[in-house]
Design a protein around this motif. Structure first.
Motif, short mmCIF file in Angstrom:
data_model
loop_
_atom_site.label_atom_id
_atom_site.label_comp_id
_atom_site.label_asym_id
_atom_site.label_seq_id
_atom_site.Cartn_x
_atom_site.Cartn_y
_atom_site.Cartn_z
N ASP A 181 21.28 47.37 13.48
CA ASP A 181 20.57 48.00 14.60
C ASP A 181 20.30 49.48 14.34
N ALA A 182 21.29 50.16 13.78
CA ALA A 182 21.14 51.60 13.51
C ALA A 182 20.08 51.86 12.45
N LEU A 183 19.98 50.98 11.45
CA LEU A 183 19.05 51.20 10.34
C LEU A 183 17.66 50.60 10.57
N ARG A 184 17.51 49.84 11.66
CA ARG A 184 16.23 49.20 11.95
C ARG A 184 15.06 50.19 12.00
N PRO A 185 15.22 51.40 12.55
CA PRO A 185 14.08 52.33 12.60
C PRO A 185 13.47 52.65 11.24
N VAL A 186 14.25 52.53 10.17
CA VAL A 186 13.69 52.79 8.83
C VAL A 186 13.41 51.49 8.07
N GLY A 187 13.55 50.36 8.77
CA GLY A 187 13.19 49.08 8.17
C GLY A 187 14.17 48.54 7.14
N LEU A 188 15.45 48.88 7.30
CA LEU A 188 16.48 48.39 6.38
C LEU A 188 17.56 47.63 7.14
N THR A 189 18.19 46.72 6.43
CA THR A 189 19.43 46.11 6.92
C THR A 189 20.58 46.88 6.28
N HIS A 190 21.79 46.64 6.79
CA HIS A 190 22.95 47.32 6.19
C HIS A 190 23.12 46.89 4.74
N GLY A 191 22.82 45.64 4.43
CA GLY A 191 22.94 45.16 3.05
C GLY A 191 21.94 45.85 2.12
N GLN A 192 20.73 46.02 2.60
CA GLN A 192 19.72 46.71 1.80
C GLN A 192 20.09 48.18 1.60
N PHE A 193 20.61 48.80 2.66
CA PHE A 193 21.05 50.18 2.56
C PHE A 193 22.15 50.30 1.50
N SER A 194 23.13 49.42 1.55
CA SER A 194 24.23 49.46 0.58
C SER A 194 23.71 49.24 -0.83
N LEU A 195 22.77 48.33 -0.99
CA LEU A 195 22.21 48.08 -2.31
C LEU A 195 21.45 49.29 -2.83
N LEU A 196 20.61 49.88 -1.99
CA LEU A 196 19.90 51.09 -2.41
C LEU A 196 20.88 52.22 -2.73
N MET A 197 21.90 52.36 -1.89
CA MET A 197 22.89 53.42 -2.12
C MET A 197 23.62 53.19 -3.44
N SER A 198 23.87 51.94 -3.78
CA SER A 198 24.57 51.63 -5.03
C SER A 198 23.74 51.99 -6.26
N LEU A 199 22.44 52.14 -6.08
CA LEU A 199 21.55 52.53 -7.18
C LEU A 199 21.39 54.04 -7.29
N ASN A 200 21.87 54.76 -6.30
CA ASN A 200 21.72 56.21 -6.25
C ASN A 200 22.79 56.86 -7.14
N ARG A 201 22.51 56.89 -8.42
CA ARG A 201 23.45 57.40 -9.43
C ARG A 201 22.71 58.33 -10.38
N PRO A 202 23.45 59.15 -11.09
CA PRO A 202 22.78 60.05 -12.05
C PRO A 202 21.99 59.28 -13.13
N GLN A 203 22.53 58.12 -13.54
CA GLN A 203 21.84 57.28 -14.53
C GLN A 203 21.63 55.90 -13.92
N PRO A 204 20.45 55.30 -14.11
CA PRO A 204 20.21 53.97 -13.53
C PRO A 204 21.23 52.95 -14.04
N PRO A 205 21.81 52.18 -13.13
CA PRO A 205 22.79 51.17 -13.53
C PRO A 205 22.11 49.85 -13.92
N SER A 206 22.86 49.00 -14.59
CA SER A 206 22.44 47.63 -14.79
C SER A 206 22.99 46.80 -13.63
N ILE A 207 22.66 45.54 -13.60
CA ILE A 207 23.06 44.68 -12.48
C ILE A 207 24.59 44.53 -12.40
N GLY A 208 25.27 44.46 -13.54
CA GLY A 208 26.72 44.22 -13.54
C GLY A 208 27.50 45.22 -12.71
#
Length: 146
Positions: free
Chosen positions: A35-62
């Motif tokens: 509900d909180a993230l709906r205004p930006v069109g994200l679910t909590h799972g999508q937010f967590s996934l995007l946040m997990s990619l926010n690193r100095p170097q791009p990660p691989s899937i593992g």
């Protein structure tokens, strides 16, 4: 003929099962954060996934799968809608041409930047609801199960 499980056992499980209460709490938290993230069109799972990619170097899937406690195929499936929206792209890993790196696009970074204040407010509100307990100890206890 098998003997039925007594209803008293059902009540005991309802009142004492850690797995059940964590699942219930997880679903309730997911709804609140969705509900909180709906205004930006994200679910909590999508937010967590995007946040997990926010690193100095791009990660691989593992490493992303490990952080999110998901299997690789589930991460891949959850990336698809984000890729279609232009928030994430994949690139061949130059160190291992068989692997792929997950990269936040500029649009993904901008969306994440818009989502973080919404997450911060909901996280603080949730912690206030739990003021009767030590939230850091709760986090540590739950992480011990990972």
């Amino acid at each position: 003929m098998s003997r039925p499980v007594p209803f008293a056992t059902t009540l005991h499980v309802r009142d004492h099962c850690l797995c059940l209460v964590v699942q219930q709490a997880s679903r309730a938290l997911a709804r609140r954060f969705d509900d909180a993230l709906r205004p930006v069109g994200l679910t909590h799972g999508q937010f967590s996934l995007l946040m997990s990619l926010n690193r100095p170097q791009p990660p691989s899937i593992g490493p992303v799968a490990e952080l999110l406690a998901m299997d690789r195929t589930t991460v891949t499936a959850n990336l698809k809608p984000l890729e279609r929206r232009g928030l994430v792209k994949t690139a061949v890993d130059p160190a291992d041409r068989r692997g792929k790196l997950l990269i936040l696009t500029d649009a993904g970074l901008q969306l994440l930047q818009s989502a973080v204040p919404l997450w911060e407010r909901m996280n603080a509100e949730t912690e206030r609801l739990l003021e009767q307990i030590d939230v850091d100890a709760l986090r540590a206890g739950l992480r011990a199960l990972l």
